[in-house]
Motif scaffolding. Structure first.
Motif, PDB file in Angstrom:
ATOM      1  N   THR A  24      -0.367   6.276   7.653  1.00  7.65           N
ATOM      2  CA  THR A  24      -0.076   6.837   8.449  1.00  7.65           C
ATOM      3  C   THR A  24      -0.679   5.728   9.619  1.00  7.65           C
ATOM      4  N   GLU A  25      -0.689   4.343   9.311  1.00  5.27           N
ATOM      5  CA  GLU A  25      -1.096   3.348   9.783  1.00  5.27           C
ATOM      6  C   GLU A  25      -1.291   2.307   9.242  1.00  5.27           C
ATOM      7  N   VAL A  26      -1.115   0.976   9.788  1.00  4.16           N
ATOM      8  CA  VAL A  26      -1.028  -0.397   9.173  1.00  4.16           C
ATOM      9  C   VAL A  26      -1.391  -1.022  10.099  1.00  4.16           C
ATOM     10  N   SER A  60      -4.286   3.130   6.879  1.00  5.59           N
ATOM     11  CA  SER A  60      -4.335   4.908   6.856  1.00  5.59           C
ATOM     12  C   SER A  60      -3.267   5.899   5.858  1.00  5.59           C
ATOM     13  N   TYR A  61      -4.000   6.759   5.515  1.00  5.98           N
ATOM     14  CA  TYR A  61      -2.988   7.595   5.257  1.00  5.98           C
ATOM     15  C   TYR A  61      -3.268   9.366   5.366  1.00  5.98           C
ATOM     16  N   ALA A  62      -2.013  10.223   4.654  1.00  8.81           N
ATOM     17  CA  ALA A  62      -1.926  11.491   5.175  1.00  8.81           C
ATOM     18  C   ALA A  62      -2.889  11.739   4.628  1.00  8.81           C
ATOM     19  N   PHE A  78       0.624  -1.424  -0.267  1.00  9.30           N
ATOM     20  CA  PHE A  78       0.371   0.016  -0.242  1.00  9.30           C
ATOM     21  C   PHE A  78       0.847   1.439   0.205  1.00  9.30           C
ATOM     22  N   GLU A  79       1.724   0.889   0.118  1.00 14.39           N
ATOM     23  CA  GLU A  79       2.686   2.481   0.086  1.00 14.39           C
ATOM     24  C   GLU A  79       3.163   2.984  -0.687  1.00 14.39           C
ATOM     25  N   LYS A  80       3.690   2.562  -2.109  1.00 19.16           N
ATOM     26  CA  LYS A  80       3.208   3.076  -3.126  1.00 19.16           C
ATOM     27  C   LYS A  80       2.591   3.966  -3.517  1.00 19.16           C
TER      28      LYS A  80
END
Length: 82
Positions: free
Chosen positions: A27-29, A47-49, A20-22
């Motif tokens: 902010t959370e896994v 969760s993403y920023a 998912f980081e691509k």
């Protein structure tokens, strides 16, 4: 025949982060685990920023294979009574 939906029991938080980081800055896994058996329950939260990154991840990962299983990516819904 395709495997049933949900995360593989082999999936780790590191696997999720890598997949998912691509799409943006995570902010959370959180991989949800059974307390007693200490094994994954088959779902997780990421969760993403930035909301646009989250939308991109939902579009990019929904219906894709992760660790041999098809995953479904949706916005988390609040449980009733919470």
């Amino acid at each position: 025949m395709a495997p049933p939906p949900g995360l593989s029991f082999r999936t780790t938080e590191e696997n999720l982060r890598s997949a998912f980081e691509k799409f943006g800055q995570l902010t959370e896994v959180h991989l949800v685990m059974y307390r007693v058996e200490k094994r994954p329950r088959g779902f997780a939260f990421v969760s993403y920023a930035v909301e646009e990154e989250a939308k991109s991840a939902m579009e990019g990962m929904h219906g894709k294979f992760l660790d041999g299983r098809v995953i479904f990516v949706e916005v988390a819904k609040q449980r009733p009574g919470l």
